[in-house]
Scaffold this active site. Structure first.
Site, PDB file in Angstrom:
ATOM      1  N   LYS A   1     -26.358   5.075  15.915  1.00  0.00           N
ATOM      2  CA  LYS A   1     -25.595   6.347  14.882  1.00  0.00           C
ATOM      3  C   LYS A   1     -24.265   7.889  15.040  1.00  0.00           C
ATOM      4  CE  LYS A   1     -30.258   6.939  12.768  1.00  0.00           C
ATOM      5  NZ  LYS A   1     -31.413   7.525  12.405  1.00  0.00           N
TER       6      LYS A   1
ATOM      7  N   LYS B   1     -31.108  -7.659   9.176  1.00  0.00           N
ATOM      8  CA  LYS B   1     -32.653  -6.671   8.853  1.00  0.00           C
ATOM      9  C   LYS B   1     -32.729  -6.194   7.285  1.00  0.00           C
ATOM     10  CE  LYS B   1     -35.362  -3.765  10.439  1.00  0.00           C
ATOM     11  NZ  LYS B   1     -35.748  -2.396  11.882  1.00  0.00           N
TER      12      LYS B   1
ATOM     13  N   LYS C   1     -31.923  -0.177   4.104  1.00  0.00           N
ATOM     14  CA  LYS C   1     -31.436   0.858   2.973  1.00  0.00           C
ATOM     15  C   LYS C   1     -29.838   1.183   2.688  1.00  0.00           C
ATOM     16  CE  LYS C   1     -33.776   4.146   4.968  1.00  0.00           C
ATOM     17  NZ  LYS C   1     -34.565   4.923   5.047  1.00  0.00           N
TER      18      LYS C   1
END
Ligand code: TRP
Length: 354
Positions: free
Chosen positions: A115, A217, A220
């Site tokens: 991240k 995957k 969102k």
């Protein structure tokens, strides 16, 4: 040797739309667990600040996760549903855990590395400390079982390391309070105040992949909305997305072996199986030899049958934000009572004056 009273805790971040992967992977598990367990489900709004500080629609996001919990069937009266910021004890215990956790432990967290990206100097201190707050979320209730996705396993191991170090470092202070219990960690007897949390990872939950690329995957953050089915999608959107989902030209195989090397076919069969609560083998014994032109309409019908009622209930709930807020306030109050009991015990163990 005794054991900690079983308690389930999990958290979902109020960022981005919930999609089918979140439903099948997490929320549906939460619903199943509430039958036989005491459960606490938390919308982790403090965590939402770690990657991005300012959110235009923070309140809506918090309410929409809550609506999804309720629409999926979580009972907020029997269990506890609340948002994290209503219980300041999470942040308070996180501070203590920041002093328990070692920098070397945090540096090994792969999610932080992902991240934070290349420019780690620009990542927030909160993103770095994220796993410590997550440990506090769980341990402020001394919860024992945590349903999460595979990607959170490392964070739960860290929660165990933090609990273990706290138990060891304060062992001589815990004993006289009578608040600890004797547990076994491996073969080692430990006098523990905090339990060793167990991840609940397996079960029927499939890895739900993107409808546009069976090797990625469902996410969102994927720029293409066609890659995912959102819980707020209506019947038309669900059916369009499945119709447009990527496939290959072959018919479905009759056995799961035949799905190897066919990620898109594997994904759609997996989604069908999960929605129908069947195994992939069962699905293939029904559809083996059929073309996607037959399988996709069946998948659309099933997806609409399962998701449309949840979707409708979410929309209904979202029209009455006052009701959702009342549910969160009630949950927050009950959570706070439990969390404050733990914090008082922790203050006593540490030796703070109160
Ligand atoms: N880190 C989790 C995620 O991104 C969310 C989370 C925060 C959580 N606190 C938690 C999950 C405590 C389980 C228990 O999915």
């Amino acid at each position: 040797m005794t054991e900690f009273k079983p308690l389930v805790f999990s958290g979902v971040q109020p960022t981005g739309n919930l999609h089918l992967g979140n439903y099948l992977g997490a929320i549906r598990k939460f619903v199943a667990l509430q039958e036989n367990n005491d459960c606490i489900y938390c919308v982790v709004d403090l965590h939402a600040l770690t990657a991005q500080l300012v959110h235009e629609d923070m309140a809506t996001q918090i309410r929409s996760i809550t609506a999804a919990f309720l629409a999926a069937g979580i009972d907020p009266k029997k269990h506890i549903v609340f948002n994290q910021s209503q219980v300041p004890q999470h942040a308070e215990l996180a501070w203590i855990f920041n002093c328990v956790a070692r920098i070397g432990w945090m540096n090994r967290m792969t999610q932080f590395k992902d991240k934070a990206g290349k420019d780690r100097e620009q990542a927030s201190l909160g993103l770095y400390a994220y796993p410590s707050l997550m440990a506090a979320d769980i341990l402020v209730y001394r919860a024992t079982h945590v349903p999460v996705g595979e990607d959170q396993k490392q964070h739960l191991e860290l929660a165990r390391d933090i609990a273990m170090k706290f138990n060891m470092d304060f062992a001589e202070k815990i004993r006289p309070t009578g608040l600890g219990i004797d547990i076994k960690v491996g073969d080692e007897p430990v006098h523990a105040y905090f339990p060793m949390v167990e991840p609940l990872i397996d079960g029927p939950a499939p890895r739900v992949m993107s409808l546009k690329d069976g090797t990625k995957k469902m996410s969102k953050s994927d720029p293409s909305d066609l890659s995912r089915i959102n819980l707020m999608d209506d019947q038309d959107a669900i059916s369009k997305k499945i119709r447009k989902a990527k496939t290959d030209p072959d018919a479905l195989p009759s056995e799961t072996e035949g799905l190897k090397g066919r990620p898109e076919a594997d994904n759609l069969v997996g989604i069908f199986a999960a929605l129908a609560d069947k195994s992939k083998a069962d699905v293939l014994s029904e559809f083996g030899g059929q073309q996607f032109s037959v399988f996709k309409p069946a998948l659309i019908d099933l997806a609409v049958e399962v998701l449309a009622p949840i979707n409708a209930e979410m929309r209904r709930l979202m029209e009455d934000p006052g009701h959702i807020d009342a549910v969160l306030r009630d949950g927050g109050e009950r959570a706070r009572t439990r969390a404050e009991k733990t914090m008082n015990e922790v203050r006593d163990i540490i030796g703070f004056v109160r």
